[in-house]
Design a protein around this motif. Structure first.
Motif, PDB file in Angstrom:
ATOM      1  N   UNK A 153      -8.346   2.584  -1.074  1.00  0.00           N
ATOM      2  CA  UNK A 153      -9.071   2.304   0.163  1.00  0.00           C
ATOM      3  C   UNK A 153      -9.035   3.568   1.008  1.00  0.00           C
ATOM      4  N   UNK A 154     -10.199   4.053   1.387  1.00  0.00           N
ATOM      5  CA  UNK A 154     -10.294   5.243   2.220  1.00  0.00           C
ATOM      6  C   UNK A 154     -11.097   4.919   3.467  1.00  0.00           C
ATOM      7  N   UNK A 187      -5.763   4.127   5.188  1.00  0.00           N
ATOM      8  CA  UNK A 187      -6.086   4.781   3.932  1.00  0.00           C
ATOM      9  C   UNK A 187      -4.867   4.807   3.020  1.00  0.00           C
ATOM     10  N   UNK A 188      -5.036   4.279   1.804  1.00  0.00           N
ATOM     11  CA  UNK A 188      -3.924   4.183   0.862  1.00  0.00           C
ATOM     12  C   UNK A 188      -4.436   3.585  -0.443  1.00  0.00           C
ATOM     13  N   UNK A 219       0.837  -1.198   0.000  1.00  0.00           N
ATOM     14  CA  UNK A 219       0.000   0.000   0.000  1.00  0.00           C
ATOM     15  C   UNK A 219       0.871   1.246   0.000  1.00  0.00           C
ATOM     16  N   UNK A 220       0.301   2.312  -0.528  1.00  0.00           N
ATOM     17  CA  UNK A 220       1.007   3.586  -0.548  1.00  0.00           C
ATOM     18  C   UNK A 220       0.031   4.698  -0.190  1.00  0.00           C
ATOM     19  N   UNK A 221       0.308   5.354   0.922  1.00  0.00           N
ATOM     20  CA  UNK A 221      -0.502   6.479   1.363  1.00  0.00           C
ATOM     21  C   UNK A 221       0.049   7.767   0.750  1.00  0.00           C
ATOM     22  N   UNK A 222      -0.766   8.806   0.653  1.00  0.00           N
ATOM     23  CA  UNK A 222      -0.288  10.071   0.071  1.00  0.00           C
ATOM     24  C   UNK A 222       0.938  10.593   0.801  1.00  0.00           C
ATOM     25  N   UNK A 223       1.964  10.923   0.037  1.00  0.00           N
ATOM     26  CA  UNK A 223       3.181  11.481   0.609  1.00  0.00           C
ATOM     27  C   UNK A 223       4.085  10.491   1.297  1.00  0.00           C
ATOM     28  N   UNK A 255      -0.097  -4.833 -10.026  1.00  0.00           N
ATOM     29  CA  UNK A 255      -1.376  -4.355 -10.517  1.00  0.00           C
ATOM     30  C   UNK A 255      -1.419  -2.839 -10.521  1.00  0.00           C
ATOM     31  N   UNK A 256      -2.561  -2.305 -10.926  1.00  0.00           N
ATOM     32  CA  UNK A 256      -2.721  -0.854 -11.039  1.00  0.00           C
ATOM     33  C   UNK A 256      -3.111  -0.197  -9.727  1.00  0.00           C
ATOM     34  N   UNK A 257      -3.592  -0.977  -8.785  1.00  0.00           N
ATOM     35  CA  UNK A 257      -3.951  -0.431  -7.484  1.00  0.00           C
ATOM     36  C   UNK A 257      -5.428  -0.158  -7.335  1.00  0.00           C
ATOM     37  N   UNK A 258      -5.892  -0.198  -6.095  1.00  0.00           N
ATOM     38  CA  UNK A 258      -7.273   0.132  -5.771  1.00  0.00           C
ATOM     39  C   UNK A 258      -7.272   0.999  -4.514  1.00  0.00           C
TER      40      UNK A 258
END
Length: 122
Positions: free
Chosen positions: A118-119, A91-92, A38-42, A113-116
């Motif tokens: 989650x919030x 969230x990420x 997962x990757x969260x903003x920043x 994959x392209x990612x999905x």
């Protein structure tokens, strides 16, 4: 080549649950392990969970241990990530990955994959 398509992301309240799916297609017979990141903003992308293709071996990041469960369905070439007791810090964008290596904790993966998204709202 292996193609990975994630689904199941969305918006959920804190304490809720989501199940992510990752469908694999192509040369899947080469794949030994699959993982979720997962990757969260920043922030940098981080490891979440991994499973070997036989399903007998799994491991998790400490931050999700006891709340998330990774599983797989060979007949459907699909890996799942059941996420319970979600927190806002979960969230990420969640990415599925697949790899030919038999080294479960090797950080590099061959296919992504392209990612999905989650919030988790508080």
């Amino acid at each position: 080549q292996v193609q990975l398509v994630e689904s199941g992301g969305g918006l959920v309240q804190a304490g809720g649950s989501l199940r992510l799916s990752c469908a694999a297609s192509g040369r899947t017979f080469n794949i030994y392990r699959m993982g979720w990141f997962r990757q969260a903003p920043g922030k940098e992308r981080e490891f979440v969970a991994a499973i070997n293709w036989g399903g007998a071996t799994t491991y998790y990041a400490d931050s999700v241990k006891g709340r998330f469960t990774i599983s797989r369905d060979n007949a459907k070439n699909t890996v799942y990530l059941q996420m319970n007791s979600l927190k806002p810090e979960d969230t990420a964008v969640y990415y599925c990955a697949a790899d030919r290596s038999t080294t479960m904790r090797r950080p590099a993966y061959d296919y992504w994959g392209q990612g999905t998204q989650v919030t988790v709202s508080s």
